[in-house]
Design a protein around this motif. Structure first.
Motif, PDB file in Angstrom:
ATOM      1  N   ILE A  37      36.198  67.943  75.374  1.00  0.00           N
ATOM      2  CA  ILE A  37      35.314  66.797  75.138  1.00  0.00           C
ATOM      3  C   ILE A  37      34.408  66.993  73.934  1.00  0.00           C
ATOM      4  N   GLY A  38      34.428  68.170  73.343  1.00  0.00           N
ATOM      5  CA  GLY A  38      33.570  68.461  72.198  1.00  0.00           C
ATOM      6  C   GLY A  38      33.637  67.449  71.075  1.00  0.00           C
ATOM      7  N   PRO A  39      34.834  67.091  70.594  1.00  0.00           N
ATOM      8  CA  PRO A  39      34.910  66.113  69.506  1.00  0.00           C
ATOM      9  C   PRO A  39      34.297  64.767  69.878  1.00  0.00           C
ATOM     10  N   GLN A  40      34.448  64.345  71.123  1.00  0.00           N
ATOM     11  CA  GLN A  40      33.867  63.077  71.558  1.00  0.00           C
ATOM     12  C   GLN A  40      32.348  63.168  71.619  1.00  0.00           C
ATOM     13  N   VAL A  41      31.844  64.296  72.079  1.00  0.00           N
ATOM     14  CA  VAL A  41      30.395  64.483  72.163  1.00  0.00           C
ATOM     15  C   VAL A  41      29.788  64.451  70.769  1.00  0.00           C
TER      16      VAL A  41
END
Length: 145
Positions: free
Chosen positions: A135-139
């Protein structure tokens, strides 16, 4: 910004950094987002378990104990302390319970010199580590709230 289980305002990013410092790692803290700091805690946990397995396999019991203690501190003083039980609801409570269980199992692994318990602790945390990284890129793009 991200899941309520770990929700904090940007102004509280210092508390994440403080929790991370409490478990003895400084590298990369200055510019790290709260999400990245949690990712670093997960990485530190997995690395400590890897080291503990290696030390146990080579009979370096004192170093194994230090590595397992570090993993337990990461869970207790890092990951568990960053949970927001009020806003995170059931997810935060489930993570809290998992972290409490992991702390007990890490202690048992240390006392019994049991590599199967170390593997259990790794297997329980691995899906969380992978999901958090995913989920890092979305965060960072601001798509999670």
């Amino acid at each position: 910004m991200f899941s309520p289980a770990y929700s904090r305002s940007l102004g509280q990013a210092a508390s994440f950094a403080s929790a991370y410092r409490n478990v003895g790692v400084e590298t990369g803290l200055t510019d790290a987002s709260p999400h990245k700091l949690i990712e670093m805690l997960f990485d530190g946990y997995m690395e400590a378990l890897k080291q503990a397995r290696g030390y146990l396999a080579t009979g370096q019991i004192e170093l194994k104990g230090k590595a397992l203690s570090k993993a337990a501190r990461i869970v207790d003083e890092g990951l568990k302390s960053c949970l927001n039980i009020q806003e995170g609801g059931r997810l935060a409570q489930d993570l809290h319970d998992l972290y409490a269980y992991l702390t007990l199992r890490l202690t048992l692994a240390n006392v019994r010199n049991d590599p199967s318990v170390i593997a259990e602790c790794e297997n329980l945390m691995l899906p969380l580590c992978e999901a958090w990284k995913a989920i890092g890129p979305q965060v960072h793009a601001g798509r999670l709230s």
